[in-house]
Design a protein around this motif. Structure first.
Motif, PDB file in Angstrom:
ATOM      1  N   PRO A  94      30.954 -15.637  33.127  1.00 32.97           N
ATOM      2  CA  PRO A  94      31.299 -14.347  32.688  1.00 32.97           C
ATOM      3  C   PRO A  94      31.805 -13.085  33.552  1.00 32.97           C
ATOM      4  CG  PRO A  94      29.198 -14.901  31.923  1.00 32.97           C
ATOM      5  CD  PRO A  94      29.338 -15.594  33.274  1.00 32.97           C
ATOM      6  N   VAL A  95      32.952 -12.596  33.294  1.00 33.88           N
ATOM      7  CA  VAL A  95      33.292 -11.715  33.955  1.00 33.88           C
ATOM      8  C   VAL A  95      32.630 -10.390  33.850  1.00 33.88           C
ATOM      9  CG1 VAL A  95      34.907 -10.394  32.399  1.00 33.88           C
ATOM     10  CG2 VAL A  95      35.431 -10.391  34.953  1.00 33.88           C
ATOM     11  N   ALA A  96      31.968 -10.266  32.876  1.00 34.52           N
ATOM     12  CA  ALA A  96      30.755  -9.065  32.601  1.00 34.52           C
ATOM     13  C   ALA A  96      29.815  -9.040  33.901  1.00 34.52           C
ATOM     14  CB  ALA A  96      30.158  -9.051  31.285  1.00 34.52           C
ATOM     15  N   ARG A  97      29.461 -10.361  34.311  1.00 37.28           N
ATOM     16  CA  ARG A  97      28.554 -10.356  35.467  1.00 37.28           C
ATOM     17  C   ARG A  97      29.043  -9.599  36.760  1.00 37.28           C
ATOM     18  NH1 ARG A  97      26.201 -11.158  31.559  1.00 37.28           N
ATOM     19  NH2 ARG A  97      26.035  -9.064  31.743  1.00 37.28           N
ATOM     20  N   LEU A  98      30.419  -9.595  36.854  1.00 42.36           N
ATOM     21  CA  LEU A  98      30.898  -8.698  38.089  1.00 42.36           C
ATOM     22  C   LEU A  98      30.441  -7.288  38.111  1.00 42.36           C
ATOM     23  CD1 LEU A  98      34.421 -10.447  38.489  1.00 42.36           C
ATOM     24  CD2 LEU A  98      32.459 -10.621  39.954  1.00 42.36           C
ATOM     25  N   ARG A  99      30.353  -6.759  36.554  1.00 37.58           N
ATOM     26  CA  ARG A  99      30.226  -5.489  36.670  1.00 37.58           C
ATOM     27  C   ARG A  99      28.740  -5.240  37.220  1.00 37.58           C
ATOM     28  NH1 ARG A  99      32.285  -2.093  33.356  1.00 37.58           N
ATOM     29  NH2 ARG A  99      33.229  -3.533  31.965  1.00 37.58           N
ATOM     30  N   PRO A 141      27.611 -22.018  32.828  1.00 39.83           N
ATOM     31  CA  PRO A 141      28.065 -20.589  32.728  1.00 39.83           C
ATOM     32  C   PRO A 141      27.264 -19.838  31.689  1.00 39.83           C
ATOM     33  CG  PRO A 141      29.788 -22.695  33.155  1.00 39.83           C
ATOM     34  CD  PRO A 141      28.280 -23.249  33.011  1.00 39.83           C
ATOM     35  N   GLU A 142      27.147 -20.623  30.664  1.00 40.45           N
ATOM     36  CA  GLU A 142      26.619 -19.919  29.318  1.00 40.45           C
ATOM     37  C   GLU A 142      25.210 -19.026  29.788  1.00 40.45           C
ATOM     38  OE1 GLU A 142      29.866 -22.516  28.226  1.00 40.45           O
ATOM     39  OE2 GLU A 142      27.880 -22.891  29.445  1.00 40.45           O
ATOM     40  N   ALA A 143      24.542 -19.761  30.584  1.00 39.88           N
ATOM     41  CA  ALA A 143      23.243 -19.176  31.096  1.00 39.88           C
ATOM     42  C   ALA A 143      23.392 -17.744  31.589  1.00 39.88           C
ATOM     43  CB  ALA A 143      22.539 -20.052  32.080  1.00 39.88           C
ATOM     44  N   LEU A 144      24.371 -17.457  32.348  1.00 37.06           N
ATOM     45  CA  LEU A 144      24.680 -16.233  32.960  1.00 37.06           C
ATOM     46  C   LEU A 144      25.240 -15.124  31.605  1.00 37.06           C
ATOM     47  CD1 LEU A 144      26.475 -16.997  36.050  1.00 37.06           C
ATOM     48  CD2 LEU A 144      24.413 -15.745  35.990  1.00 37.06           C
ATOM     49  N   LEU A 145      25.403 -15.655  30.415  1.00 38.54           N
ATOM     50  CA  LEU A 145      25.584 -14.584  29.418  1.00 38.54           C
ATOM     51  C   LEU A 145      24.311 -13.774  29.136  1.00 38.54           C
ATOM     52  CD1 LEU A 145      27.558 -16.642  26.892  1.00 38.54           C
ATOM     53  CD2 LEU A 145      28.620 -14.520  28.298  1.00 38.54           C
ATOM     54  N   GLU A 146      23.148 -14.282  29.173  1.00 33.48           N
ATOM     55  CA  GLU A 146      21.837 -13.807  28.805  1.00 33.48           C
ATOM     56  C   GLU A 146      20.996 -13.061  29.971  1.00 33.48           C
ATOM     57  OE1 GLU A 146      21.485 -14.321  25.648  1.00 33.48           O
ATOM     58  OE2 GLU A 146      23.011 -15.639  25.485  1.00 33.48           O
ATOM     59  N   VAL A 147      21.672 -12.855  31.003  1.00 33.36           N
ATOM     60  CA  VAL A 147      21.088 -11.989  32.112  1.00 33.36           C
ATOM     61  C   VAL A 147      21.863 -10.798  32.766  1.00 33.36           C
ATOM     62  CG1 VAL A 147      19.870 -14.046  32.774  1.00 33.36           C
ATOM     63  CG2 VAL A 147      21.891 -13.401  33.921  1.00 33.36           C
ATOM     64  N   ASP A 148      21.393  -9.963  33.295  1.00 32.21           N
ATOM     65  CA  ASP A 148      21.854  -8.753  34.218  1.00 32.21           C
ATOM     66  C   ASP A 148      21.292  -8.793  35.468  1.00 32.21           C
ATOM     67  OD1 ASP A 148      19.842  -7.250  33.780  1.00 32.21           O
ATOM     68  OD2 ASP A 148      21.117  -6.094  32.202  1.00 32.21           O
ATOM     69  N   HIS A 149      21.725  -7.609  36.148  1.00 36.66           N
ATOM     70  CA  HIS A 149      21.308  -7.248  37.555  1.00 36.66           C
ATOM     71  C   HIS A 149      19.935  -6.887  37.561  1.00 36.66           C
ATOM     72  CE1 HIS A 149      20.941  -3.013  37.379  1.00 36.66           C
ATOM     73  NE2 HIS A 149      21.947  -2.967  36.234  1.00 36.66           N
ATOM     74  N   PRO A 208      37.590 -12.676  29.896  1.00 37.33           N
ATOM     75  CA  PRO A 208      36.233 -12.846  29.471  1.00 37.33           C
ATOM     76  C   PRO A 208      35.448 -13.692  30.252  1.00 37.33           C
ATOM     77  CG  PRO A 208      37.421 -12.756  27.367  1.00 37.33           C
ATOM     78  CD  PRO A 208      38.302 -12.814  28.622  1.00 37.33           C
ATOM     79  N   TRP A 209      36.375 -14.597  31.039  1.00 36.75           N
ATOM     80  CA  TRP A 209      35.505 -15.679  31.731  1.00 36.75           C
ATOM     81  C   TRP A 209      36.326 -15.966  33.018  1.00 36.75           C
ATOM     82  CZ3 TRP A 209      31.167 -18.103  31.044  1.00 36.75           C
ATOM     83  CH2 TRP A 209      30.321 -18.074  29.786  1.00 36.75           C
TER      84      TRP A 209
END
Length: 273
Positions: A167-172, A57-65, A142-143
């Motif tokens: 991370p819920v931020a990735r839903l953005r 899960p933590e790996a998705l903190l470092e990326v975006d679309h 947050p998650w």
């Protein structure tokens, strides 16, 4: 998650190729059966693992679309030596695939959009879509815990590698890709197959049909609806039917010229454009 089962893969060989793109929080595991079926038809099949996916899960903190789109762009560019290149994507992967076809019309000769994540299903995700427009999304949760994946077949579901949370931020980022794909849809100029699952619990199959009607520049749009199985169509009970549909679609457009037709709304009572 088991890194071996979620690893990227390359299968088959031939003058034509197909790029396979998996979904949000998923991995190449989701599309492997489709890849194997296409490789058996004489295509080279490449399925990358999108940045941040298939590990922790933590790996998705470092990326975006942007990282996901860049990875898709790079994978497409790597197939430039092939005679014809097709792109197939599942869920979020379908949004990335659509954008590739819109931005690189000279490189993408056909497009298969499988359960495209253009609209979420259910009131909870509709609320998430609204919160994506505000800072409240991350403040609220947050998650997001992910207890499973949307597959009806119990044996396959038991084997599925599932990311425990994201991370819920990735839903953005996912919402941003929805908007970008809808904007790009009228620019797609290759034949398109849109496949939906009527029992999908993640995305609304009506969204797939709505998206298909926006593909106004495509020479042909074929819409297929599967009545059995859930969101992860390639791995579910309708997986073999999907593989046959995509394989026949690709075969039709592999030869020079193909059969150029006006938008063809052929499958299971699809609406006219």
């Amino acid at each position: 998650m088991d890194g071996e089962s979620t690893a990227p893969f390359t299968l088959g060989q031939g003058p034509d190729a197909c790029l396979l793109l998996h979904g949000f929080t998923g991995s190449p595991w989701e599309v492997r059966p489709l890849g194997e079926a296409l490789a058996a038809r004489g295509l080279r099949v490449v399925a990358p693992r999108l940045p941040g996916h298939g590990t922790t899960p933590e790996a998705l903190l470092e990326v975006d679309h942007r990282d996901w789109q860049d990875a898709a762009d790079e994978a497409l560019a790597a197939l430039s030596g092939h005679r014809r290149v097709f792109v197939a994507g599942l869920s979020m992967g379908a949004l990335l695939a659509l954008r590739l076809a819109a931005q690189h019309p000279d490189r993408v000769h056909g497009l298969a959009l499988v359960a495209p994540a253009v609209r979420f299903r259910g009131p909870r995700m509709a609320l998430v879509r609204q919160l994506c427009r505000t800072p409240l999304l991350e403040w609220t949760t947050p998650w997001v815990d992910k207890g499973g994946t949307d597959i009806s077949d119990p044996a396959t579901l038991a084997q599925a590698p599932v990311l425990a949370a994201f991370p819920v931020a990735r839903l953005r980022d996912l919402c941003t890709l929805q908007d970008l794909a809808v904007t790009d849809a009228p620019r797609v100029r290759c034949p398109v197959l849109v496949a939906t699952a009527e029992q999908d619990h993640v995305v609304d199959p009506e969204g797939g049909r709505w998206l298909a009607r926006r593909l106004t520049a495509a020479p042909e749009v074929r819409l297929v609806a599967f009545r059995e199985g859930f969101h992860i169509i390639p791995r579910d009970v309708s997986g073999p039917l999907l593989a046959a549909e995509v394989g026949d679609f690709v075969d039709r457009w592999r030869e020079d010229g193909g059969v150029r037709a006006a938008s063809g709304w052929e499958a299971q009572g699809a609406p006219p454009p």
